[in-house]
Design a protein around this motif. Structure first.
Motif, PDB file in Angstrom:
ATOM      1  N   TYR A  32      26.637  28.755  32.724  1.00  0.00           N
ATOM      2  CA  TYR A  32      26.171  29.278  31.439  1.00  0.00           C
ATOM      3  C   TYR A  32      27.149  29.595  30.457  1.00  0.00           C
ATOM      4  CZ  TYR A  32      27.276  33.889  33.986  1.00  0.00           C
ATOM      5  OH  TYR A  32      27.440  34.965  34.466  1.00  0.00           O
ATOM      6  N   TYR A  34      28.729  32.110  28.943  1.00  0.00           N
ATOM      7  CA  TYR A  34      29.908  33.184  28.930  1.00  0.00           C
ATOM      8  C   TYR A  34      30.679  32.768  30.034  1.00  0.00           C
ATOM      9  CZ  TYR A  34      31.693  37.826  29.069  1.00  0.00           C
ATOM     10  OH  TYR A  34      32.711  38.829  28.750  1.00  0.00           O
ATOM     11  N   TYR A  53      29.702  28.128  21.800  1.00  0.00           N
ATOM     12  CA  TYR A  53      28.108  28.090  22.120  1.00  0.00           C
ATOM     13  C   TYR A  53      27.673  27.029  21.230  1.00  0.00           C
ATOM     14  CZ  TYR A  53      29.319  32.223  24.707  1.00  0.00           C
ATOM     15  OH  TYR A  53      29.894  33.209  25.316  1.00  0.00           O
ATOM     16  N   ARG A  57      25.550  23.221  22.409  1.00  0.00           N
ATOM     17  CA  ARG A  57      24.369  22.707  22.041  1.00  0.00           C
ATOM     18  C   ARG A  57      24.594  21.386  21.541  1.00  0.00           C
ATOM     19  NH1 ARG A  57      20.709  27.228  22.047  1.00  0.00           N
ATOM     20  NH2 ARG A  57      19.200  25.749  21.296  1.00  0.00           N
ATOM     21  N   TRP A  69      16.934  26.457  31.763  1.00  0.00           N
ATOM     22  CA  TRP A  69      17.047  27.988  31.825  1.00  0.00           C
ATOM     23  C   TRP A  69      16.841  28.395  33.262  1.00  0.00           C
ATOM     24  CZ3 TRP A  69      18.203  31.455  28.233  1.00  0.00           C
ATOM     25  CH2 TRP A  69      18.376  31.207  26.835  1.00  0.00           C
ATOM     26  N   ARG A  75      17.474  38.534  34.071  1.00  0.00           N
ATOM     27  CA  ARG A  75      17.723  37.956  32.838  1.00  0.00           C
ATOM     28  C   ARG A  75      17.656  36.389  32.855  1.00  0.00           C
ATOM     29  NH1 ARG A  75      21.985  40.966  32.154  1.00  0.00           N
ATOM     30  NH2 ARG A  75      24.023  39.867  32.574  1.00  0.00           N
ATOM     31  N   PRO A  76      17.300  35.903  31.836  1.00  0.00           N
ATOM     32  CA  PRO A  76      17.166  34.358  31.954  1.00  0.00           C
ATOM     33  C   PRO A  76      18.509  33.976  31.422  1.00  0.00           C
ATOM     34  CG  PRO A  76      16.016  34.984  29.974  1.00  0.00           C
ATOM     35  CD  PRO A  76      16.377  36.324  30.756  1.00  0.00           C
ATOM     36  N   ARG A  77      19.132  32.974  31.920  1.00  0.00           N
ATOM     37  CA  ARG A  77      20.506  32.435  31.517  1.00  0.00           C
ATOM     38  C   ARG A  77      20.384  30.645  31.474  1.00  0.00           C
ATOM     39  NH1 ARG A  77      23.895  35.748  35.616  1.00  0.00           N
ATOM     40  NH2 ARG A  77      24.993  37.392  34.181  1.00  0.00           N
ATOM     41  N   ARG A  78      20.918  30.335  30.346  1.00  0.00           N
ATOM     42  CA  ARG A  78      21.013  28.830  30.080  1.00  0.00           C
ATOM     43  C   ARG A  78      22.152  28.032  30.772  1.00  0.00           C
ATOM     44  NH1 ARG A  78      19.648  26.087  24.553  1.00  0.00           N
ATOM     45  NH2 ARG A  78      18.836  24.258  25.316  1.00  0.00           N
TER      46      ARG A  78
ATOM     47  N   ILE B  24      17.943  29.709  20.312  1.00  0.00           N
ATOM     48  CA  ILE B  24      19.114  30.124  20.189  1.00  0.00           C
ATOM     49  C   ILE B  24      19.416  31.676  20.393  1.00  0.00           C
ATOM     50  CG2 ILE B  24      21.018  30.526  18.207  1.00  0.00           C
ATOM     51  CD1 ILE B  24      20.240  27.689  17.302  1.00  0.00           C
ATOM     52  N   LYS B  26      17.480  33.589  22.165  1.00  0.00           N
ATOM     53  CA  LYS B  26      17.394  33.945  23.685  1.00  0.00           C
ATOM     54  C   LYS B  26      18.446  33.649  24.300  1.00  0.00           C
ATOM     55  CE  LYS B  26      14.483  32.220  27.422  1.00  0.00           C
ATOM     56  NZ  LYS B  26      13.616  31.159  27.812  1.00  0.00           N
ATOM     57  N   GLU B  27      19.319  32.616  23.982  1.00  0.00           N
ATOM     58  CA  GLU B  27      20.621  32.471  24.536  1.00  0.00           C
ATOM     59  C   GLU B  27      21.683  33.346  24.102  1.00  0.00           C
ATOM     60  OE1 GLU B  27      22.297  28.506  23.756  1.00  0.00           O
ATOM     61  OE2 GLU B  27      23.571  28.748  25.533  1.00  0.00           O
ATOM     62  N   SER B  30      21.108  36.623  25.948  1.00  0.00           N
ATOM     63  CA  SER B  30      21.465  36.400  27.210  1.00  0.00           C
ATOM     64  C   SER B  30      23.253  36.460  27.141  1.00  0.00           C
ATOM     65  CB  SER B  30      21.026  35.181  27.900  1.00  0.00           C
ATOM     66  OG  SER B  30      22.022  34.692  28.978  1.00  0.00           O
ATOM     67  N   THR B  31      23.999  35.939  26.466  1.00  0.00           N
ATOM     68  CA  THR B  31      25.284  35.967  26.463  1.00  0.00           C
ATOM     69  C   THR B  31      25.945  37.382  26.205  1.00  0.00           C
ATOM     70  OG1 THR B  31      25.273  33.784  25.521  1.00  0.00           O
ATOM     71  CG2 THR B  31      27.226  35.021  25.374  1.00  0.00           C
ATOM     72  N   GLU B  33      24.287  40.172  26.879  1.00  0.00           N
ATOM     73  CA  GLU B  33      24.007  41.051  28.075  1.00  0.00           C
ATOM     74  C   GLU B  33      25.118  40.759  29.018  1.00  0.00           C
ATOM     75  OE1 GLU B  33      21.784  43.310  28.165  1.00  0.00           O
ATOM     76  OE2 GLU B  33      20.383  42.916  26.611  1.00  0.00           O
ATOM     77  N   ASP B  34      25.751  39.520  29.177  1.00  0.00           N
ATOM     78  CA  ASP B  34      26.615  39.145  29.978  1.00  0.00           C
ATOM     79  C   ASP B  34      27.908  39.796  29.616  1.00  0.00           C
ATOM     80  OD1 ASP B  34      25.228  37.604  31.851  1.00  0.00           O
ATOM     81  OD2 ASP B  34      25.424  35.636  30.817  1.00  0.00           O
ATOM     82  N   MET B  35      28.200  39.814  28.150  1.00  0.00           N
ATOM     83  CA  MET B  35      29.490  40.376  27.710  1.00  0.00           C
ATOM     84  C   MET B  35      29.413  41.842  27.851  1.00  0.00           C
ATOM     85  SD  MET B  35      30.137  38.577  24.099  1.00  0.00           S
ATOM     86  CE  MET B  35      31.571  39.592  23.465  1.00  0.00           C
ATOM     87  N   GLU B  37      27.709  43.601  30.281  1.00  0.00           N
ATOM     88  CA  GLU B  37      27.876  43.849  31.583  1.00  0.00           C
ATOM     89  C   GLU B  37      29.338  43.809  32.153  1.00  0.00           C
ATOM     90  OE1 GLU B  37      24.493  42.447  34.326  1.00  0.00           O
ATOM     91  OE2 GLU B  37      26.347  41.265  35.213  1.00  0.00           O
TER      92      GLU B  37
END
Lengths: 109, 339
Positions: A32, A34, A53, A57, A69, A75-78, B24, B26-27, B30-31, B33-35, B37
């Motif tokens: 994903y 990150y 990012y 895309r 996804w 939590r959802p991750r792409r 976009i 949503k992604e 999510s990013t 949230e990752d950062m 965490e």
């Protein structure tokens, strides 16, 4: 001051040129956004998030990547992974890169 | 709504109108949230608003983040820009010239020379030329902004179409038979203005004189002149038709060269006929001497009327003769070259 700025711009341009190859080469297995950013940074290539990012895309739109996804840790991750077309292109890109490195080595040595 | 959600929504608002906005957002969430965490784990801090602020500051302003997803950072892209400049130059030149010519015609015909009204009309003319230029600039830009977004990428090629460009074209000398588009557009516009004045505003062909309590109009021509108008129309319309045809074909042919000769000969003949017709000028010494202005001013106008008209007509005849000779020369040069 102006020199530092010019150097920063040149370095930025150089990095921008290799990000596509770097990203494709590291997406043999799904990652994903990150996690890919961290992976590239661990390997020594710091990429700006604002560059990576949108680039992922764009590569997907061009058919070089596929994405899906997945719901993980609530939590959802792409996740992105290299596509069949991307796999066909990657060796050619690597060859080009090797050519550039060899030419530049000759020039700069 | 927490800070992260507000940030994501703000980025979403600034994203260009394209499919995938929700994706976009949503992604991005999510990013982030990752950062958060990752940052909390590596620094041993707890996830709180202070940490969120730190991460969001690092990520950048919503406008900047949204801009990175914008596939069209240009109002008019580099491929379309040369064509935009080309069209803009033509449109602005034509619009400003027409507005200035109209103002000039109005100033000369509606007011006594160099009076306060004359200056006022010239001033107003410059003002309208400026606003017309701004409006034209806005309209042309708007059309190109729309084209940039509506035309498929391939169609935008325009001037930069590398595949169609032939370097051999550089080696050739300028083709004497190629037409100058700008010149043709000017000719069409001015011929059209002449047609409009002759047929719709014939009252402009004369002079208005303002006195303290009355307004007197002295026409420049008598009814005799207006008998020629249908013939002048034929010549002017033929000129416009020929110009439009040339504009489409972009090159002179023997037929169009011959057409040009016929039109130039017809307009020269008409001018000579008009000049030779007695009593065609109403704007004569007599009519001016009886005009409603002081004698010393009348004297100036009488001199103008007596000398200026023949001089102007002589200049027109000379110009038309030169144009006719040029047209004949080019026609014959073309014939001898193709033999």
């Amino acid at each position: 001051m102006a020199n530092t700025e010019s150097l920063e711009n040149v370095v930025l341009e150089l990095r921008r040129g290799v990000i596509v190859l770097a990203a494709l080469s590291q997406l043999g297995l799904p990652e994903y956004g990150y996690s890919l950013l961290k992976k590239l940074a661990d390997l020594g290539l710091d990429v700006d998030q604002g560059t990576l990012y949108p680039l992922l895309r764009r590569l997907e739109t061009q058919g070089l990547l596929e994405s899906v996804w997945k719901l993980e840790e609530a939590r959802p991750r792409r996740y992105y992974v290299i596509s069949a077309e991307g796999k066909k292109l990657l060796p050619k890109m690597k060859k080009e890169w090797a050519g550039i490195v060899s030419v530049m080595d000759k020039m700069l040595s | 709504m927490n800070l992260i959600d507000r940030y994501v929504a703000e980025v979403g608002k600034n994203l260009p109108l394209l499919n995938g906005r929700e994706d976009i957002e949503k992604e991005l969430k999510s990013t982030l949230e990752d950062m958060l965490e990752d940052r909390a784990q590596s620094s041993g801090r707890k996830r709180d608003e202070a940490l969120e602020i730190e991460v969001l500051k690092e990520y950048g302003s919503p406008q900047k983040v949204a801009a990175t997803y914008n596939p069209h950072p240009y109002l008019i892209g580099p491929k379309m820009f040369p064509l935009y400049l080309f069209v803009l130059k033509i449109v602005l030149t034509v619009v400003v010239s027409v507005m200035l010519v109209l103002a000039g015609v109005q100033a000369v015909t509606d007011t006594p020379f160099m009076g306060a009204d004359f200056v006022k009309i010239i001033g107003q003319g410059l003002g309208s030329a400026l606003s017309a230029a701004i409006a034209a600039f806005g309209n042309v830009t708007l059309v190109f902004v729309i084209l940039e977004r509506v035309l498929p990428e391939k169609e935008i090629g325009g001037f930069n179409d590398e595949k169609d460009w032939d370097p051999a074209s550089l080696a050739k000398e300028p083709d004497p038979d190629s037409v100058s588009r700008t010149e043709l557009i000017f000719e069409i516009v001015f011929t059209f203005v002449a047609l409009a004045i002759l047929n719709v505003y014939p009252q402009w062909l004369g002079m208005f004189f303002f006195t303290e309590n009355e307004q007197v109009f002295i026409p420049m021509f008598t009814e005799m002149f207006f008998q020629f108008v249908p013939w002048i129309n034929v010549v002017l319309v033929s000129e416009i038709l020929l110009d439009i045809y040339l504009l489409r074909n972009a090159i002179w042919s023997r037929l169009t060269r011959l057409g040009k000769v016929v039109i130039e000969a017809a307009s020269l003949t008409l001018t000579v006929l008009i000049v030779r017709t007695p009593g065609i000028i109403a704007f004569s010494a007599e009519s001016l001497a009886n005009g409603p202005f002081p004698p010393e001013q009348a004297e100036v106008f009488v001199t103008i009327a007596t000398y200026m008209f023949p001089i102007i007509m002589a200049i027109v005849i000379i110009i038309q003769s030169v144009e006719l000779v040029k047209a004949v020369y080019r026609l014959f040069k073309m014939r001898s070259e193709t033999k």
